[in-house]
Design an enzyme around this catalytic site. Structure first.
Site, PDB file in Angstrom:
ATOM      1  N   ARG A  21      55.949  48.250  60.225  1.00 55.51           N
ATOM      2  CA  ARG A  21      57.408  48.212  60.003  1.00 55.51           C
ATOM      3  C   ARG A  21      58.103  48.059  61.352  1.00 55.51           C
ATOM      4  O   ARG A  21      57.856  48.818  62.287  1.00 55.51           O
ATOM      5  CB  ARG A  21      57.863  49.511  59.323  1.00 55.51           C
ATOM      6  CG  ARG A  21      59.328  49.497  58.885  1.00 55.51           C
ATOM      7  CD  ARG A  21      59.789  50.869  58.394  1.00 55.51           C
ATOM      8  NE  ARG A  21      58.971  51.394  57.326  1.00 55.51           N
ATOM      9  CZ  ARG A  21      59.119  51.087  56.034  1.00 55.51           C
ATOM     10  NH1 ARG A  21      60.042  50.235  55.654  1.00 55.51           N
ATOM     11  NH2 ARG A  21      58.326  51.621  55.126  1.00 55.51           N
ATOM     12  N   GLU A  44      49.730  46.161  55.421  1.00 56.21           N
ATOM     13  CA  GLU A  44      50.994  45.982  54.682  1.00 56.21           C
ATOM     14  C   GLU A  44      52.098  45.737  55.696  1.00 56.21           C
ATOM     15  O   GLU A  44      52.231  46.487  56.663  1.00 56.21           O
ATOM     16  CB  GLU A  44      51.274  47.248  53.874  1.00 56.21           C
ATOM     17  CG  GLU A  44      52.674  47.370  53.321  1.00 56.21           C
ATOM     18  CD  GLU A  44      52.998  48.787  52.847  1.00 56.21           C
ATOM     19  OE1 GLU A  44      54.194  49.128  52.807  1.00 56.21           O
ATOM     20  OE2 GLU A  44      52.074  49.562  52.532  1.00 56.21           O
ATOM     21  N   LYS A 133      51.166  55.081  44.817  1.00 53.88           N
ATOM     22  CA  LYS A 133      51.474  55.574  46.159  1.00 53.88           C
ATOM     23  C   LYS A 133      52.273  56.870  46.019  1.00 53.88           C
ATOM     24  O   LYS A 133      53.397  56.845  45.504  1.00 53.88           O
ATOM     25  CB  LYS A 133      52.280  54.492  46.891  1.00 53.88           C
ATOM     26  CG  LYS A 133      52.969  54.926  48.155  1.00 53.88           C
ATOM     27  CD  LYS A 133      53.731  53.726  48.714  1.00 53.88           C
ATOM     28  CE  LYS A 133      54.890  54.154  49.560  1.00 53.88           C
ATOM     29  NZ  LYS A 133      55.613  53.011  50.138  1.00 53.88           N
ATOM     30  N   GLY A 182      51.501  54.686  58.395  1.00 50.29           N
ATOM     31  CA  GLY A 182      52.377  53.858  59.219  1.00 50.29           C
ATOM     32  C   GLY A 182      52.415  54.293  60.664  1.00 50.29           C
ATOM     33  O   GLY A 182      51.538  53.978  61.458  1.00 50.29           O
TER      34      GLY A 182
END
Length: 216
Positions: A21, A44, A133, A182
């Site tokens: 991200r 992702e 998730k 992440g």
């Protein structure tokens, strides 16, 4: 839409989904080879990352033989169309959107929708989720996964948010089927300082921790 299919076999070898991200395309070019060398197989890239379309397409162009590339933060059917047009092989959402889940299930595209409560988790699964998730898992911890799995053991769960080196093994032992990681995986300081060797060692530590926990 990509003709390249998601490899479940590849995912199952290392079911840790690294979440990218707001990382620059230049940094991603440096990161992905290290990520693969460490043994990771699935990435992702979130839809709210600038230039996400080109990043997904480029990652697939370069590494489709070794890497599953998906789109995250898909919140509605517009996001879904954009993600699939870029070539995303799987879809991750932060919430339950019935239309998105159904559309993916109908097209045989793996879908990992975000849910929090047992009711939401069961609903996401019933709509056709590949794996649910559990997000955000930060405050819930491994015990929550264990508690949910007791009555709902048929549902595959992927805790996301708050999974780190210290608790990865506990989440696995509690029954987690996969992990979304992440900022704990893509260390901001190492990336900003372009310390690629440190980042590679960091990736390897996660991969080693997962393998050790799986073999226990």
């Amino acid at each position: 839409m990509s003709e390249l299919k998601f490899s479940a076999e590849r995912f199952n070898q290392m079911p840790l989904v690294g979440i990218i991200r707001n990382i620059s395309p230049e940094a991603i070019q440096q990161i992905l080879p290290l990520y693969l060398e460490a043994g990771f197989t699935t990435i992702e890239i979130t839809m709210n990352t600038p230039g996400v379309d080109a990043m997904i397409a480029q990652a697939l162009e370069q590494y489709s033989d070794r890497l599953n590339v998906g789109a995250g933060t898909v919140c509605n059917t517009q996001d879904l169309k954009k993600a699939l047009a870029a070539g995303a092989q799987f879809i991750v959402t932060p919430i339950i959107d019935k239309k998105v889940i159904r559309a993916c299930a109908e097209q045989n595209i793996p879908i990992f929708p975000g849910a929090y409560t047992p009711t939401e988790i069961y609903r996401a699964w019933s709509l056709g989720a590949t794996m649910v998730k559990v997000y955000p898992a930060t405050a819930l911890g491994p015990e929550y996964i264990k508690d949910v799995k007791a009555p709902l053991n048929q549902i595959k769960l992927m805790p996301t948010g708050g999974v780190n080196l210290a608790n990865l093994a506990s989440f696995l032992k509690a029954g987690a089927d996969g992990f979304g990681i992440g900022s704990q995986l893509f260390d901001k300081k190492m990336i900003q300082e372009e310390d690629w060797q440190a980042l590679k060692a960091h990736f390897e530590a996660f991969a080693k921790q997962y393998r050790a926990a799986r073999n226990q």
